[in-house]
Design an enzyme around this catalytic site. Structure first.
Site, PDB file in Angstrom:
ATOM      1  N   ASP A 155       0.803  -1.216   0.000  1.00 54.59           N
ATOM      2  CA  ASP A 155       0.000   0.000   0.000  1.00 54.59           C
ATOM      3  C   ASP A 155       0.840   1.272   0.000  1.00 54.59           C
ATOM      4  O   ASP A 155       2.063   1.226   0.205  1.00 54.59           O
ATOM      5  CB  ASP A 155      -0.963   0.004   1.205  1.00 54.59           C
ATOM      6  N   ASN A 178      -7.495  -2.649  14.377  1.00 55.91           N
ATOM      7  CA  ASN A 178      -8.891  -2.873  13.994  1.00 55.91           C
ATOM      8  C   ASN A 178      -9.037  -4.067  13.048  1.00 55.91           C
ATOM      9  O   ASN A 178     -10.096  -4.302  12.489  1.00 55.91           O
ATOM     10  CB  ASN A 178      -9.488  -1.607  13.360  1.00 55.91           C
ATOM     11  N   HIS A 199      -7.325  -4.521  10.163  1.00 54.71           N
ATOM     12  CA  HIS A 199      -7.045  -4.309   8.735  1.00 54.71           C
ATOM     13  C   HIS A 199      -5.774  -5.028   8.313  1.00 54.71           C
ATOM     14  O   HIS A 199      -4.862  -5.239   9.107  1.00 54.71           O
ATOM     15  CB  HIS A 199      -7.018  -2.816   8.361  1.00 54.71           C
ATOM     16  N   GLU A 225      -9.858  -1.894   5.324  1.00 53.51           N
ATOM     17  CA  GLU A 225     -10.442  -1.535   6.611  1.00 53.51           C
ATOM     18  C   GLU A 225     -11.739  -2.313   6.850  1.00 53.51           C
ATOM     19  O   GLU A 225     -12.403  -2.740   5.895  1.00 53.51           O
ATOM     20  CB  GLU A 225     -10.762  -0.029   6.615  1.00 53.51           C
TER      21      GLU A 225
HETATM   22  C1  F6R Z   1       1.427  -1.366   6.134  1.00 50.15           C
HETATM   23  C2  F6R Z   1       0.148  -2.059   6.276  1.00 50.15           C
HETATM   24  C3  F6R Z   1      -0.660  -1.996   7.521  1.00 50.15           C
HETATM   25  C4  F6R Z   1       0.176  -2.306   8.772  1.00 50.15           C
HETATM   26  C5  F6R Z   1      -0.711  -2.214  10.016  1.00 50.15           C
HETATM   27  C6  F6R Z   1       0.080  -2.438  11.286  1.00 50.15           C
HETATM   28  O1  F6R Z   1       1.980  -1.573   4.869  1.00 50.15           O
HETATM   29  O2  F6R Z   1      -0.248  -2.650   5.339  1.00 50.15           O
HETATM   30  O3  F6R Z   1      -1.699  -2.918   7.403  1.00 50.15           O
HETATM   31  O4  F6R Z   1       0.724  -3.580   8.673  1.00 50.15           O
HETATM   32  O5  F6R Z   1      -1.311  -0.952  10.082  1.00 50.15           O
HETATM   33  O6  F6R Z   1       0.953  -1.375  11.468  1.00 50.15           O
HETATM   34  P1  F6R Z   1       2.090  -1.424  12.598  1.00 50.15           P
HETATM   35  O7  F6R Z   1       3.042  -2.480  12.185  1.00 50.15           O
HETATM   36  O8  F6R Z   1       2.707  -0.057  12.564  1.00 50.15           O
HETATM   37  O9  F6R Z   1       1.390  -1.730  13.882  1.00 50.15           O
END
Ligand code: F6R
Length: 243
Positions: free
Chosen positions: A67, A136, A138, A143
Site C-alpha cells: 500500500d 482494527n 485491517h 479496513e
Molecule cells: C502497512 C500495512 C498496515 C500495517 C498495520 C500495522 O503496509 O499494510 O496494514 O501492517 O497498520 O501497522 P504497525 O506495524 O505499525 O502496527
C-alpha cells in the site's frame, strides 16, 4: 493457520526473517509481497544483516508493497516509498527497478490500481506475502466494512487507523485520509502468507484470528480461507499484557 509464539519482538523478527531467507534460498527469483509499519522493521534489519553477511542474495527477487498513502509523493518522508528505501531497499542488493510500491501521486488512481494487479500477475504472482495487522483488523489498508474489495483499490482510512498512524506524523491532521492498497483477493492469491503482530495492543485482533469466525468487520479473518498462513507473534500479542 500455523502459529509461532515468540518470546519478544526480537525473536519474532528473527523467525520471520528466517522464513523469508528460506524462501529466497529455495527460489532466488521469488516475488515478495512487503508491508510497512513498525512491525516488520526488526525483520528488515535481520534481512539487511543476512544480506551483508552473504547469507542471502536478493539480486533476483521482485517485490510488491501492499500500500501507499494517497495523495503523497514518493519523496515525502512519511510515504511508504520512502519507508521501504530507508528500511530495506537501499541497504540490500534488491534491484531497485524490481521493487514496486503503488504510486501515491497517480493522476488516475483507478488505472494505477488495475495496472498494479496486472504487474503482480505478469510477474507470476506473489510467492510470499508479509503482513502486519491493524488494531482494527485491517490488512494492507483493507479496513473493516460490510463489503471488502478484491483487487488493488483506492480506499478511505478509518479514524482509528488515522489515529494509530498519527504517531508517525507531526500531527493527526497530517495523516492522509486515503490510500492505495492491494485488495483482499490480491493478498489471498499469494502462495504463502506470514502475518506478524507484536505487543498487547494487538492481542484482541490476534485472538480473533484464533477463532473459527470469518467476518469483514475484522478483515484479517479472511486469511482463514488461505491454506498456507503463518502467524508469527510475540507473547504479548498472543496472551495479552504480561506482568
Ligand atoms: C502497512 C500495512 C498496515 C500495517 C498495520 C500495522 O503496509 O499494510 O496494514 O501492517 O497498520 O501497522 P504497525 O506495524 O505499525 O502496527
Amino acid at each position: 493457520m500455523r502459529v509461532i509464539i515468540c518470546e519478544n519482538y526480537e525473536e519474532m523478527s528473527k523467525q520471520a526473517a528466517k522464513l523469508v531467507i528460506s524462501q529466497v534460498t529455495l527460489k532466488p527469483e521469488s516475488i515478495l509481497g512487503l508491508a510497512t509499519g513498525s512491525t516488520p522493521i526488526g525483520m528488515y534489519d535481520k534481512l539487511i544483516e543476512a544480506n551483508k553477511a552473504g547469507e542471502v542474495d536478493f539480486s533476483k527477487v521482485t517485490t510488491f508493497n501492499l500500500d501507499e498513502y494517497y495523495p503523497l509523493s514518493a519523496d515525502n518522508d512519511q510515504s511508504y516509498h520512502y519507508f521501504m528505501n530507508e528500511h530495506l531497499f537501499s541497504k540490500t542488493n534488491i534491484p531497485f527497478e524490481r521493487t514496486h510500491v503503488p504510486d501515491g501521486e497517480a493522476a488516475n488512481p483507478e488505472k494505477e490500481c488495475e495496472e498494479y494487479d496486472k504487474k503482480i500477475e505478469a510477474a507470476g504472482g506473489i510467492d510470499l506475502q508479509i503482513l502486519g495487522i491493524g488494531q482494527n483488523g485491517h490488512i494492507g489498508f483493507n479496513e473493516p466494512d460490510k463489503n471488502l474489495i478484491a483487487g488493488t483499490h483506492l480506499t478511505e482510512l478509518t479514524d482509528s487507523t488515522i489515529e494509530a498512524n498519527s504517531r508517525f506524523f507531526e500531527k493527526k491532521e497530517d495523516v492522509p485520509t486515503k490510500a492505495l492498497t492491494m485488495g483482499i483477493a490480491s493478498i489471498l492469491k499469494s502462495k504463502k502468507i506470514i502475518i506478524m503482530a507484536n505487543g498487547a495492543a494487538k492481542h484482541e485482533v490476534v485472538s480473533a484470528l484464533m477463532t473459527p469466525d470469518i467476518t469483514t468487520d475484522i478483515p484479517a479473518t479472511m486469511l482463514k480461507i488461505h491454506s498456507d498462513v503463518v502467524v508469527i507473534c510475540d507473547k504479548e500479542a498472543f496472551y495479552g499484557k504480561q506482568n
